[in-house]
Design a protein around this motif. Structure first.
Motif, mmCIF file in Angstrom:
data_model
loop_
_atom_site.group_PDB
_atom_site.id
_atom_site.type_symbol
_atom_site.label_atom_id
_atom_site.label_comp_id
_atom_site.label_asym_id
_atom_site.label_seq_id
_atom_site.Cartn_x
_atom_site.Cartn_y
_atom_site.Cartn_z
ATOM 1 N N HIS A 289 -7.146 -15.278 15.446
ATOM 2 C CA HIS A 289 -8.283 -15.778 16.204
ATOM 3 C C HIS A 289 -7.951 -17.141 16.787
ATOM 4 O O HIS A 289 -7.259 -17.949 16.173
ATOM 5 C CB HIS A 289 -9.518 -15.862 15.284
ATOM 6 C CG HIS A 289 -10.796 -15.929 16.036
ATOM 7 N ND1 HIS A 289 -11.329 -17.115 16.442
ATOM 8 C CD2 HIS A 289 -11.634 -14.956 16.468
ATOM 9 C CE1 HIS A 289 -12.460 -16.883 17.094
ATOM 10 N NE2 HIS A 289 -12.667 -15.571 17.109
ATOM 11 N N ASP B 55 -9.718 -19.881 17.303
ATOM 12 C CA ASP B 55 -10.198 -21.049 16.561
ATOM 13 C C ASP B 55 -9.310 -21.332 15.347
ATOM 14 O O ASP B 55 -8.986 -22.487 15.055
ATOM 15 C CB ASP B 55 -11.644 -20.852 16.109
ATOM 16 C CG ASP B 55 -12.618 -20.860 17.269
ATOM 17 O OD1 ASP B 55 -12.283 -21.461 18.313
ATOM 18 O OD2 ASP B 55 -13.708 -20.270 17.136
ATOM 19 N N ILE B 56 -8.921 -20.292 14.647
ATOM 20 C CA ILE B 56 -8.060 -20.454 13.478
ATOM 21 C C ILE B 56 -6.693 -20.967 13.915
ATOM 22 O O ILE B 56 -6.120 -21.870 13.284
ATOM 23 C CB ILE B 56 -7.932 -19.120 12.703
ATOM 24 C CG1 ILE B 56 -9.293 -18.734 12.120
ATOM 25 C CG2 ILE B 56 -6.875 -19.223 11.618
ATOM 26 C CD1 ILE B 56 -9.315 -17.359 11.506
ATOM 27 N N HIS C 248 -6.040 -22.789 16.501
ATOM 28 C CA HIS C 248 -6.199 -24.180 16.893
ATOM 29 C C HIS C 248 -6.274 -25.086 15.661
ATOM 30 O O HIS C 248 -5.663 -26.163 15.626
ATOM 31 C CB HIS C 248 -7.454 -24.336 17.762
ATOM 32 C CG HIS C 248 -7.680 -25.725 18.247
ATOM 33 N ND1 HIS C 248 -6.845 -26.332 19.155
ATOM 34 C CD2 HIS C 248 -8.636 -26.640 17.942
ATOM 35 C CE1 HIS C 248 -7.280 -27.552 19.388
ATOM 36 N NE2 HIS C 248 -8.365 -27.760 18.660
ATOM 37 N N GLN C 249 -7.016 -24.682 14.635
ATOM 38 C CA GLN C 249 -7.119 -25.474 13.416
ATOM 39 C C GLN C 249 -5.765 -25.596 12.722
ATOM 40 O O GLN C 249 -5.398 -26.673 12.238
ATOM 41 C CB GLN C 249 -8.152 -24.874 12.465
ATOM 42 C CG GLN C 249 -9.580 -25.073 12.933
ATOM 43 C CD GLN C 249 -10.581 -24.391 12.014
ATOM 44 O OE1 GLN C 249 -10.214 -23.567 11.175
ATOM 45 N NE2 GLN C 249 -11.854 -24.750 12.179
#
Length: 61
Positions: free
Chosen positions: A2, A4-5, A7-8
């Motif tokens: 994903h 967002d994951i 990016h984190q």
């Protein structure tokens, strides 16, 4: 993975790299880059302010 994951994870890895680089960076013992640049600019200004008849002439080959 994903977005967002991903990016984190990228942010965490980048933070780890920054900490490692800061710990491994050699400590600068000489004058700071800002001071060196300032003196170079002063030198350049003095060269520009010196009359041309006092400066040696350099001819390109």
């Amino acid at each position: 993975m994903h977005a967002d994951i991903h990016h984190q994870l990228h942010q965490l890895h980048a933070a780890e790299l920054h900490r490692a680089a800061a710990a491994a960076a050699p400590r600068v013992t000489g004058p700071a880059l800002r001071i060196q640049l300032g003196w170079r600019l002063v030198e350049l200004g003095l060269r520009l302010a010196t009359p041309a008849h006092r400066r040696p002439v350099t001819l390109a080959a």
